[in-house]
Design a protein around this motif. Structure first.
Motif, mmCIF file in Angstrom:
data_model
loop_
_atom_site.group_PDB
_atom_site.id
_atom_site.type_symbol
_atom_site.label_atom_id
_atom_site.label_comp_id
_atom_site.label_asym_id
_atom_site.label_seq_id
_atom_site.Cartn_x
_atom_site.Cartn_y
_atom_site.Cartn_z
ATOM 1 N N ALA A 127 -4.966 -4.391 -16.885
ATOM 2 C CA ALA A 127 -3.626 -3.933 -17.265
ATOM 3 C C ALA A 127 -3.022 -3.005 -16.211
ATOM 4 C CB ALA A 127 -3.674 -3.220 -18.615
ATOM 5 N N LEU A 128 -3.845 -2.533 -15.265
ATOM 6 C CA LEU A 128 -3.312 -1.708 -14.191
ATOM 7 C C LEU A 128 -2.320 -2.495 -13.337
ATOM 8 C CD1 LEU A 128 -6.566 0.130 -13.056
ATOM 9 C CD2 LEU A 128 -4.676 1.085 -14.370
ATOM 10 N N LYS A 129 -2.474 -3.833 -13.321
ATOM 11 C CA LYS A 129 -1.494 -4.698 -12.658
ATOM 12 C C LYS A 129 -0.998 -5.691 -13.698
ATOM 13 C CE LYS A 129 -0.536 -7.312 -8.502
ATOM 14 N NZ LYS A 129 -1.029 -7.890 -7.231
ATOM 15 N N PRO A 130 -0.025 -5.314 -14.514
ATOM 16 C CA PRO A 130 0.361 -6.105 -15.698
ATOM 17 C C PRO A 130 0.806 -7.521 -15.402
ATOM 18 C CG PRO A 130 1.346 -3.912 -15.743
ATOM 19 C CD PRO A 130 0.759 -4.087 -14.385
ATOM 20 N N ASN A 131 1.529 -7.748 -14.294
ATOM 21 C CA ASN A 131 2.057 -9.087 -14.034
ATOM 22 C C ASN A 131 0.955 -10.114 -13.834
ATOM 23 O OD1 ASN A 131 1.338 -7.799 -11.627
ATOM 24 N ND2 ASN A 131 2.740 -9.033 -10.416
ATOM 25 N N LEU A 132 -0.225 -9.666 -13.413
ATOM 26 C CA LEU A 132 -1.372 -10.567 -13.268
ATOM 27 C C LEU A 132 -2.386 -10.348 -14.386
ATOM 28 C CD1 LEU A 132 -2.935 -12.660 -11.572
ATOM 29 C CD2 LEU A 132 -3.911 -10.761 -10.293
ATOM 30 N N GLY A 135 2.483 16.922 -7.947
ATOM 31 C CA GLY A 135 3.249 17.376 -9.094
ATOM 32 C C GLY A 135 4.586 16.682 -9.266
ATOM 33 N N GLY A 136 4.784 15.584 -8.553
ATOM 34 C CA GLY A 136 6.039 14.847 -8.663
ATOM 35 C C GLY A 136 5.973 13.787 -9.749
ATOM 36 N N ASN A 137 7.022 12.989 -9.830
ATOM 37 C CA ASN A 137 7.128 11.948 -10.854
ATOM 38 C C ASN A 137 7.493 10.617 -10.184
ATOM 39 O OD1 ASN A 137 7.617 10.297 -13.014
ATOM 40 N ND2 ASN A 137 9.247 11.525 -13.899
ATOM 41 N N PRO A 138 6.550 9.658 -10.141
ATOM 42 C CA PRO A 138 6.837 8.379 -9.472
ATOM 43 C C PRO A 138 7.860 7.522 -10.219
ATOM 44 C CG PRO A 138 4.697 8.291 -10.555
ATOM 45 C CD PRO A 138 5.170 9.709 -10.662
ATOM 46 N N TYR A 139 8.264 7.951 -11.424
ATOM 47 C CA TYR A 139 9.255 7.200 -12.194
ATOM 48 C C TYR A 139 10.635 7.859 -12.151
ATOM 49 C CZ TYR A 139 4.982 5.039 -13.836
ATOM 50 O OH TYR A 139 3.779 4.399 -13.879
ATOM 51 N N ALA A 140 10.756 8.926 -11.386
ATOM 52 C CA ALA A 140 12.050 9.569 -11.186
ATOM 53 C C ALA A 140 12.693 8.952 -9.946
ATOM 54 C CB ALA A 140 11.886 11.074 -11.021
ATOM 55 N N PHE A 180 0.818 -1.205 0.000
ATOM 56 C CA PHE A 180 0.000 0.000 0.000
ATOM 57 C C PHE A 180 0.854 1.258 0.000
ATOM 58 C CE2 PHE A 180 -2.061 3.548 2.149
ATOM 59 C CZ PHE A 180 -3.084 3.770 1.243
ATOM 60 N N PHE A 181 1.957 1.255 0.737
ATOM 61 C CA PHE A 181 2.788 2.466 0.745
ATOM 62 C C PHE A 181 3.272 2.794 -0.662
ATOM 63 C CE2 PHE A 181 6.791 4.789 1.053
ATOM 64 C CZ PHE A 181 6.389 5.863 1.814
ATOM 65 N N THR A 182 3.576 1.761 -1.435
ATOM 66 C CA THR A 182 3.982 1.977 -2.826
ATOM 67 C C THR A 182 2.865 2.652 -3.613
ATOM 68 O OG1 THR A 182 5.448 0.059 -2.788
ATOM 69 C CG2 THR A 182 4.707 0.824 -4.949
ATOM 70 N N PHE A 183 1.627 2.153 -3.456
ATOM 71 C CA PHE A 183 0.486 2.738 -4.167
ATOM 72 C C PHE A 183 0.242 4.171 -3.694
ATOM 73 C CE2 PHE A 183 -1.164 -1.863 -4.261
ATOM 74 C CZ PHE A 183 -0.470 -2.122 -5.419
ATOM 75 N N ASN A 186 13.449 1.128 -7.188
ATOM 76 C CA ASN A 186 13.955 2.485 -7.416
ATOM 77 C C ASN A 186 12.900 3.429 -7.971
ATOM 78 O OD1 ASN A 186 16.561 1.892 -6.522
ATOM 79 N ND2 ASN A 186 17.175 1.133 -8.530
ATOM 80 N N THR A 187 11.826 2.877 -8.548
ATOM 81 C CA THR A 187 10.723 3.686 -9.074
ATOM 82 C C THR A 187 9.415 2.913 -8.890
ATOM 83 O OG1 THR A 187 10.842 2.768 -11.323
ATOM 84 C CG2 THR A 187 12.195 4.717 -10.859
ATOM 85 N N PHE A 188 8.320 3.548 -9.238
ATOM 86 C CA PHE A 188 7.008 2.897 -9.232
ATOM 87 C C PHE A 188 6.969 1.872 -10.367
ATOM 88 C CE2 PHE A 188 2.265 3.234 -10.129
ATOM 89 C CZ PHE A 188 1.908 2.503 -9.008
ATOM 90 N N LEU A 189 6.546 0.640 -10.069
ATOM 91 C CA LEU A 189 6.635 -0.443 -11.047
ATOM 92 C C LEU A 189 5.385 -0.603 -11.911
ATOM 93 C CD1 LEU A 189 8.353 -3.277 -8.959
ATOM 94 C CD2 LEU A 189 9.397 -1.665 -10.559
ATOM 95 N N TYR A 190 4.318 0.095 -11.553
ATOM 96 C CA TYR A 190 3.051 -0.098 -12.252
ATOM 97 C C TYR A 190 2.818 1.012 -13.284
ATOM 98 C CZ TYR A 190 2.127 -3.500 -8.579
ATOM 99 O OH TYR A 190 2.208 -4.580 -7.730
ATOM 100 N N PRO A 191 1.843 0.824 -14.183
ATOM 101 C CA PRO A 191 1.584 1.841 -15.219
ATOM 102 C C PRO A 191 1.125 3.171 -14.625
ATOM 103 C CG PRO A 191 0.557 -0.261 -15.798
ATOM 104 C CD PRO A 191 1.016 -0.384 -14.383
ATOM 105 N N LEU A 192 1.390 4.234 -15.360
ATOM 106 C CA LEU A 192 1.033 5.583 -14.912
ATOM 107 C C LEU A 192 -0.468 5.750 -14.629
ATOM 108 C CD1 LEU A 192 1.827 8.484 -14.291
ATOM 109 C CD2 LEU A 192 1.673 8.987 -16.737
#
Length: 209
Positions: free
Chosen positions: A178-183, A47-52, A34-37, A71-77
């Protein structure tokens, strides 16, 4: 009349259980899904970037998390954008709200599978609820704040739409996996093959839409 009494009671119990689970966890320092989400939604909302990498890692350090799993958010934007409202809330409040929503989604899926739309089969309710409570992935979903409840509800709703021959709408709904691609992607791929083998092309149009 019983849904008028039971459903609000169940809703309140879900909120109380969410508080109980969150307050029992050392979520400020231990890694959890959940903290990741929440962090992805928080960065998008501010206004930040979860992929930075720099912003992502510094945010983990800012909230004093002991483990930085990625190191970054692993899920789609799009998932980060959908989670932005949660990111506007304090972490504790957002965690309680998320676990409450997960419980509601799991119970809604159970109700739909029991035939809630045509009258609940009460003789199956107690054993299925017991199985649901004792099912280890249910506990893991609540403790880790995973997305399993969301995926379950999407699959159940899509299956019911297929039952009603609303293949286009079912395809559109399944695209959310597709919001959770691995599944989601393997499930979508297998279902797509199955539908095309039956010459059902409407789901493909729904997915594309």
């Amino acid at each position: 009349w019983w849904p008028v009494v039971i459903l609000p009671l169940v809703a309140v119990l879900c909120v109380l259980l969410a508080f109980r689970v969150v307050d029992s966890l050392n979520y400020h320092h231990n890694d959890n899904d959940f903290f990741t989400f929440w962090l992805a939604g928080h960065l998008v909302a501010s206004g930040g970037n979860p992929y930075a990498t720099e912003q992502w890692v510094s945010s983990y350090l800012q909230f004093e998390m002991d483990v930085i799993p990625n190191n970054t958010f692993l899920y789609p934007l799009p998932l980060a954008v959908l989670l932005a409202p949660l990111g506007l809330l304090p972490l504790h409040t957002a965690y309680v709200l998320w676990l409450t929503l997960l419980q509601w989604m799991i119970l809604a899926a159970l109700g739909l599978l029991l035939g809630f739309r045509n009258g609940l089969h009460l003789k199956y309710l107690i054993p299925l609820l017991a199985g649901l409570i004792l099912f280890r992935p249910t506990t893991l979903t609540l403790v880790q704040g995973q997305m399993s409840g969301v995926i379950l509800l999407i699959l159940v709703l899509a299956a019911l739409l297929m039952e009603k021959d609303r293949w286009g709408w079912s395809g559109a709904l399944l695209s959310l996996l597709a919001l959770k691609p691995n599944l989601g992607l393997p499930i979508r791929f297998l279902l797509l093959i199955w539908r095309l083998s039956r010459k059902k092309f409407a789901p493909l149009l729904g997915l594309l839409a």
